[in-house]
Design an enzyme around this catalytic site. Structure first.
Site, PDB file in Angstrom:
ATOM      1  N   VAL A 199       1.002  -1.129   0.131  1.00  0.00           N
ATOM      2  CA  VAL A 199       0.116  -0.288  -0.058  1.00  0.00           C
ATOM      3  C   VAL A 199       0.860   1.069   0.062  1.00  0.00           C
ATOM      4  O   VAL A 199       2.017   1.314   0.290  1.00  0.00           O
ATOM      5  CB  VAL A 199      -0.837  -0.159   1.276  1.00  0.00           C
ATOM      6  CG1 VAL A 199      -1.895  -1.256   1.190  1.00  0.00           C
ATOM      7  CG2 VAL A 199      -0.069   0.032   2.558  1.00  0.00           C
ATOM      8  N   ASN A 200       0.333   2.406  -0.186  1.00  0.00           N
ATOM      9  CA  ASN A 200       0.943   3.653  -0.278  1.00  0.00           C
ATOM     10  C   ASN A 200       1.192   4.334   0.930  1.00  0.00           C
ATOM     11  O   ASN A 200       0.662   3.790   2.190  1.00  0.00           O
ATOM     12  CB  ASN A 200       0.242   4.699  -1.251  1.00  0.00           C
ATOM     13  CG  ASN A 200      -1.458   4.603  -0.898  1.00  0.00           C
ATOM     14  OD1 ASN A 200      -1.760   3.769  -0.683  1.00  0.00           O
ATOM     15  ND2 ASN A 200      -1.874   6.026  -1.019  1.00  0.00           N
TER      16      ASN A 200
ATOM     17  N   GLU B 103      10.897  -3.178  -2.257  1.00  0.00           N
ATOM     18  CA  GLU B 103      11.115  -3.231  -3.963  1.00  0.00           C
ATOM     19  C   GLU B 103      12.019  -2.347  -4.221  1.00  0.00           C
ATOM     20  O   GLU B 103      11.900  -0.917  -4.038  1.00  0.00           O
ATOM     21  CB  GLU B 103       9.696  -3.083  -4.425  1.00  0.00           C
ATOM     22  CG  GLU B 103       9.662  -3.268  -5.752  1.00  0.00           C
ATOM     23  CD  GLU B 103      10.276  -4.543  -6.241  1.00  0.00           C
ATOM     24  OE1 GLU B 103      10.004  -5.521  -5.888  1.00  0.00           O
ATOM     25  OE2 GLU B 103      11.389  -4.526  -6.912  1.00  0.00           O
TER      26      GLU B 103
ATOM     27  N   ALA C  63      18.997   3.430   0.230  1.00  0.00           N
ATOM     28  CA  ALA C  63      19.242   3.184  -1.212  1.00  0.00           C
ATOM     29  C   ALA C  63      18.876   4.401  -1.926  1.00  0.00           C
ATOM     30  O   ALA C  63      19.462   5.059  -2.846  1.00  0.00           O
ATOM     31  CB  ALA C  63      18.688   2.052  -1.739  1.00  0.00           C
ATOM     32  N   ASN C  64      17.457   4.994  -1.780  1.00  0.00           N
ATOM     33  CA  ASN C  64      16.895   5.830  -2.535  1.00  0.00           C
ATOM     34  C   ASN C  64      17.632   7.299  -2.263  1.00  0.00           C
ATOM     35  O   ASN C  64      17.792   8.037  -2.872  1.00  0.00           O
ATOM     36  CB  ASN C  64      15.510   6.165  -2.050  1.00  0.00           C
ATOM     37  CG  ASN C  64      14.688   5.099  -3.096  1.00  0.00           C
ATOM     38  OD1 ASN C  64      14.988   4.773  -3.836  1.00  0.00           O
ATOM     39  ND2 ASN C  64      13.347   5.039  -2.974  1.00  0.00           N
TER      40      ASN C  64
ATOM     41  N   PHE D 114      20.805   7.462  -1.433  1.00  0.00           N
ATOM     42  CA  PHE D 114      22.115   7.780  -2.247  1.00  0.00           C
ATOM     43  C   PHE D 114      21.959   8.029  -3.783  1.00  0.00           C
ATOM     44  O   PHE D 114      22.535   8.620  -4.446  1.00  0.00           O
ATOM     45  CB  PHE D 114      22.614   6.139  -2.208  1.00  0.00           C
ATOM     46  CG  PHE D 114      23.749   6.060  -0.906  1.00  0.00           C
ATOM     47  CD1 PHE D 114      23.246   6.124   0.326  1.00  0.00           C
ATOM     48  CD2 PHE D 114      25.069   5.633  -1.236  1.00  0.00           C
ATOM     49  CE1 PHE D 114      23.950   6.107   1.389  1.00  0.00           C
ATOM     50  CE2 PHE D 114      25.872   5.584  -0.047  1.00  0.00           C
ATOM     51  CZ  PHE D 114      25.331   5.920   1.225  1.00  0.00           C
TER      52      PHE D 114
ATOM     53  N   CYS E 271       8.661   8.480  -4.835  1.00  0.00           N
ATOM     54  CA  CYS E 271       9.605   8.044  -3.828  1.00  0.00           C
ATOM     55  C   CYS E 271      10.904   8.774  -3.275  1.00  0.00           C
ATOM     56  O   CYS E 271      11.233   8.824  -2.111  1.00  0.00           O
ATOM     57  CB  CYS E 271      10.271   6.831  -4.370  1.00  0.00           C
ATOM     58  SG  CYS E 271       8.972   5.391  -4.522  1.00  0.00           S
TER      59      CYS E 271
HETATM   60  N1  LIG Z   1       6.583   3.341  -7.101  1.00  0.00           N
HETATM   61  C1  LIG Z   1       7.624   3.030  -7.016  1.00  0.00           C
HETATM   62  O1  LIG Z   1       8.568   3.113  -8.188  1.00  0.00           O
HETATM   63  C2  LIG Z   1       8.148   2.371  -5.911  1.00  0.00           C
HETATM   64  C3  LIG Z   1       9.467   1.630  -5.909  1.00  0.00           C
HETATM   65  C4  LIG Z   1       9.637   1.020  -4.777  1.00  0.00           C
HETATM   66  C5  LIG Z   1       8.925   0.924  -3.528  1.00  0.00           C
HETATM   67  N2  LIG Z   1       7.802   1.827  -3.711  1.00  0.00           N
HETATM   68  C6  LIG Z   1       7.060   1.719  -2.391  1.00  0.00           C
HETATM   69  O2  LIG Z   1       6.088   0.896  -2.503  1.00  0.00           O
HETATM   70  C7  LIG Z   1       4.797   1.140  -1.960  1.00  0.00           C
HETATM   71  C8  LIG Z   1       3.842   1.424  -2.832  1.00  0.00           C
HETATM   72  O3  LIG Z   1       3.960   2.426  -3.878  1.00  0.00           O
HETATM   73  P1  LIG Z   1       2.892   2.446  -5.303  1.00  0.00           P
HETATM   74  O4  LIG Z   1       3.723   3.475  -6.015  1.00  0.00           O
HETATM   75  O5  LIG Z   1       2.674   1.153  -5.684  1.00  0.00           O
HETATM   76  O6  LIG Z   1       1.671   3.006  -4.725  1.00  0.00           O
HETATM   77  P2  LIG Z   1       0.518   3.417  -5.343  1.00  0.00           P
HETATM   78  O7  LIG Z   1      -0.437   4.497  -4.622  1.00  0.00           O
HETATM   79  O8  LIG Z   1       0.327   3.390  -6.798  1.00  0.00           O
HETATM   80  O9  LIG Z   1      -0.384   1.891  -4.897  1.00  0.00           O
HETATM   81  C9  LIG Z   1      -1.071   1.795  -3.463  1.00  0.00           C
HETATM   82  C10 LIG Z   1      -2.244   0.809  -3.868  1.00  0.00           C
HETATM   83  O10 LIG Z   1      -2.709   0.757  -2.286  1.00  0.00           O
HETATM   84  C11 LIG Z   1      -4.173   0.690  -1.996  1.00  0.00           C
HETATM   85  N3  LIG Z   1      -4.526   0.706  -0.813  1.00  0.00           N
HETATM   86  C12 LIG Z   1      -4.019   1.679   0.253  1.00  0.00           C
HETATM   87  N4  LIG Z   1      -4.670   1.062   1.324  1.00  0.00           N
HETATM   88  C13 LIG Z   1      -5.101   0.061   1.048  1.00  0.00           C
HETATM   89  C14 LIG Z   1      -5.952  -0.768   2.037  1.00  0.00           C
HETATM   90  N5  LIG Z   1      -6.011  -0.546   3.254  1.00  0.00           N
HETATM   91  N6  LIG Z   1      -6.447  -2.013   1.473  1.00  0.00           N
HETATM   92  C15 LIG Z   1      -6.373  -2.108   0.160  1.00  0.00           C
HETATM   93  N7  LIG Z   1      -5.589  -1.335  -0.725  1.00  0.00           N
HETATM   94  C16 LIG Z   1      -5.102  -0.095  -0.236  1.00  0.00           C
HETATM   95  C17 LIG Z   1      -4.396   2.093  -2.914  1.00  0.00           C
HETATM   96  O11 LIG Z   1      -5.795   2.220  -3.394  1.00  0.00           O
HETATM   97  C18 LIG Z   1      -3.487   2.057  -4.021  1.00  0.00           C
HETATM   98  O12 LIG Z   1      -4.007   1.465  -5.316  1.00  0.00           O
HETATM   99  C19 LIG Z   1       5.144   2.731  -1.254  1.00  0.00           C
HETATM  100  O13 LIG Z   1       5.465   2.156   0.089  1.00  0.00           O
HETATM  101  C20 LIG Z   1       6.178   3.215  -1.972  1.00  0.00           C
HETATM  102  O14 LIG Z   1       7.178   3.956  -1.231  1.00  0.00           O
HETATM  103  C21 LIG Z   1       7.382   2.382  -4.769  1.00  0.00           C
END
Ligand SMILES: NC(=O)c1ccc[n+]([C@@H]2O[C@H](COP(=O)([O-])OP(=O)(O)OC[C@H]3O[C@@H](n4cnc5c(N)ncnc54)[C@H](O)[C@@H]3O)[C@@H](O)[C@H]2O)c1
Length: 458
Positions: A89-90, A160, A222-223, A225, A275
């Site tokens: 989740v976000n 990730e 990592a991010n 850096f 991020c």
């Molecule tokens: N986007 C990237 O490049 C990236 C890379 C590495 C790590 N991350 C990390 O991964 C995580 C997710 O990032 P993202 O870009 O996929 O976010 P995003 O906002 O695209 O997706 C998150 C999803 O989670 C859902 N959600 C939130 N709360 C929920 C709940 N209680 N039940 C069900 N669904 C729920 C939201 O509706 C949304 O669709 C974050 O912590 C981010 O920092 C992101």
């Protein structure tokens, strides 16, 4: 069909969707379900128009969807059936209360933990996929064990490292997969189960393991850096502009030292994406919390330089265009925060567009994948903004072009044709240094790269 494992991912975003698509693709013996509370997003994942654009993603989803990859909104059912639950989740920056503007907002994360706790009827491995502050797994464990129903939960950290725009390649051939666990018997057993999943396609020596806290902190570090490298080269670009040095030559000379390495030294209008800034601010907040003020200030300066670089770009535009942009038509080539994605979260283009609107310029935005998001980002302030798919049409009648995303498409345009259609004197501000500046100058443009002398006809 009987599947070997039932895997669930909560959160069908930029990480959850592609990551689970790859697990399903590489491991037909597992059933993978992705759930989200956003039913529109789930409907898009089940349609021909996926909510995330990534080269190669469409093909993989089409191959596995309905075979062993499923998207739905049945979160409770999914929790009951799964043995392994990824939480993706976000975790945005908090906008209210303590730590506002710095700390991670963990409300979605906590809600998920409580939901798992309520619905689970059998032991589960919970995998933190989201990026979280160090020691969040402890909070997850506490919530999960608060319901004294005797169910065993093991919480693993598995951050990730994919980069948007190259997500599929990054997932198929990762530099490393990192798994953090408690060093207890059951923690190590859970870790080995997750290792087994990745070992279906990732060479075992690239699957690295550690304790939970090191794994959580490694992702933030990592991010930090990576972003630091961008701010470092961008800070030097400002000095290049004052001294007639050339940032490309400087980056090349610095990067050919094998200790430094030549990747991630591209100068730009600034970093964006959901991020980098959020994770650095989170790191800053953690350091402040532990009274490590010097460390906090050090990392905060990476974000500060990024703000400076974006602002500098706009100020250079104003100065170059005779100190007024009122009524001038400026075309933004690219709105996504980087090439090969439609994602515009924290894109420098948003900041620049807003600043140019403040200066009373008229904007035309073009981007091959991000126009839908651009409209949302500028909603309410875009009475003087138009959106056009075709860059040639977008540039017609403009005083200036600003390159804000490094799409390959922009490298090979017929700039003679574009020049003929623009108001003169015509300007190009290359915020990514991707164009042939000498050639543009010969065509007649006044060219303003980053970190190199401008080429002007005045
Ligand atoms: N986007 C990237 O490049 C990236 C890379 C590495 C790590 N991350 C990390 O991964 C995580 C997710 O990032 P993202 O870009 O996929 O976010 P995003 O906002 O695209 O997706 C998150 C999803 O989670 C859902 N959600 C939130 N709360 C929920 C709940 N209680 N039940 C069900 N669904 C729920 C939201 O509706 C949304 O669709 C974050 O912590 C981010 O920092 C992101």
């Amino acid at each position: 069909m009987n599947f070997e494992k039932n895997i669930l991912c909560i959160g069908a975003g930029y990480v959850g969707g592609p990551t689970m698509a790859i697990i399903a693709y590489k491991c037909p013996q597992y059933r993978v379900t992705v759930v989200d509370m956003n039913s529109e997003r789930i409907a898009e994942w089940n349609s021909d128009d996926l909510p995330v654009y990534e080269p190669g993603l469409d093909k993989i989803v089409k191959t596995v969807r309905g075979r062993n990859l499923f998207f739905n909104t049945e979160i409770e059912q999914g929790i009951k059936e799964a043995e392994i639950i990824f939480v993706s989740v976000n975790t945005p920056t908090k906008t209210f209360g303590a730590g506002a503007g710095l700390a991670a907002d963990l409300q979605y994360w906590e809600k998920t933990a409580r939901q798992i706790c309520q619905c689970a009827q059998s032991p589960k491995i919970i995998v933190e996929k989201s990026t979280l502050p160090v020691r969040t797994a402890l909070a997850m464990e506490r919530i999960l064990t608060s319901n004294d129903n005797g169910i065993r939960f093991d919480v693993l950290s598995n951050p990730e490292f994919l980069a948007e725009g190259t997500a599929i390649n990054d997932l198929e051939n990762p530099d490393r997969v990192l798994i953090g666990s408690r060093q207890t018997e059951s923690g190590l057993k859970a870790r080995d189960e997750l290792v087994e999943i990745y070992a279906n396609w990732v060479p075992i020596e690239r699957i690295i393991t550690s304790d939970t806290w090191s794994s959580e902190l490694s992702k933030l570090a990592a991010n930090a850096f990576l972003a630091q490298r961008i701010s470092s080269i961008n800070s030097i670009s400002a000095l290049c502009e004052k001294t007639d040095a050339n940032i490309t030559d400087v980056a090349n000379a610095v990067g050919t030292d094998s200790r430094v390495g030549n990747r991630f030294l591209n100068v730009s209008v600034g970093f964006g994406g959901s991020c980098f800034e959020k994770d650095i601010l989170n790191l800053v907040y953690l350091c402040q919390n532990y009274a490590l003020h010097e460390v906090a200030d050090y990392w905060a300066s990476v974000v500060k330089i990024n703000e400076y670089q974006k602002n500098r770009f706009v100020l250079n535009m104003i100065t170059a265009m005779f100190n007024t942009l009122v009524g001038k038509k400026i075309c933004l080539f690219g709105f996504a925060f980087k090439a090969n994605t439609g994602d515009t979260r924290e894109s420098p283009a948003i900041f620049i567009a807003k600043r140019l609107i403040e200066e009373k310029a008229e904007l035309v935005v073009t981007d091959p994948k991000a126009l839908k998001n651009a409209r949302i980002d500028l909603n309410g302030i875009d009475s003087n903004v138009s959106y056009m798919e075709d860059p040639y049409e977008a540039a017609v009648g403009c005083h200036a072009i600003a390159i804000l995303t490094e799409w390959d498409l922009y490298r090979n345009l017929e700039f003679e044709k574009i020049y003929r259609s623009m108001i003169k004197p015509a300007f190009i501000f290359d915020g990514r240094n991707i164009l042939d500046h000498k050639k543009l100058f010969q065509i007649g443009f006044n060219v303003f790269p980053i970190g190199k002398p401008a080429l002007t006809h005045f």
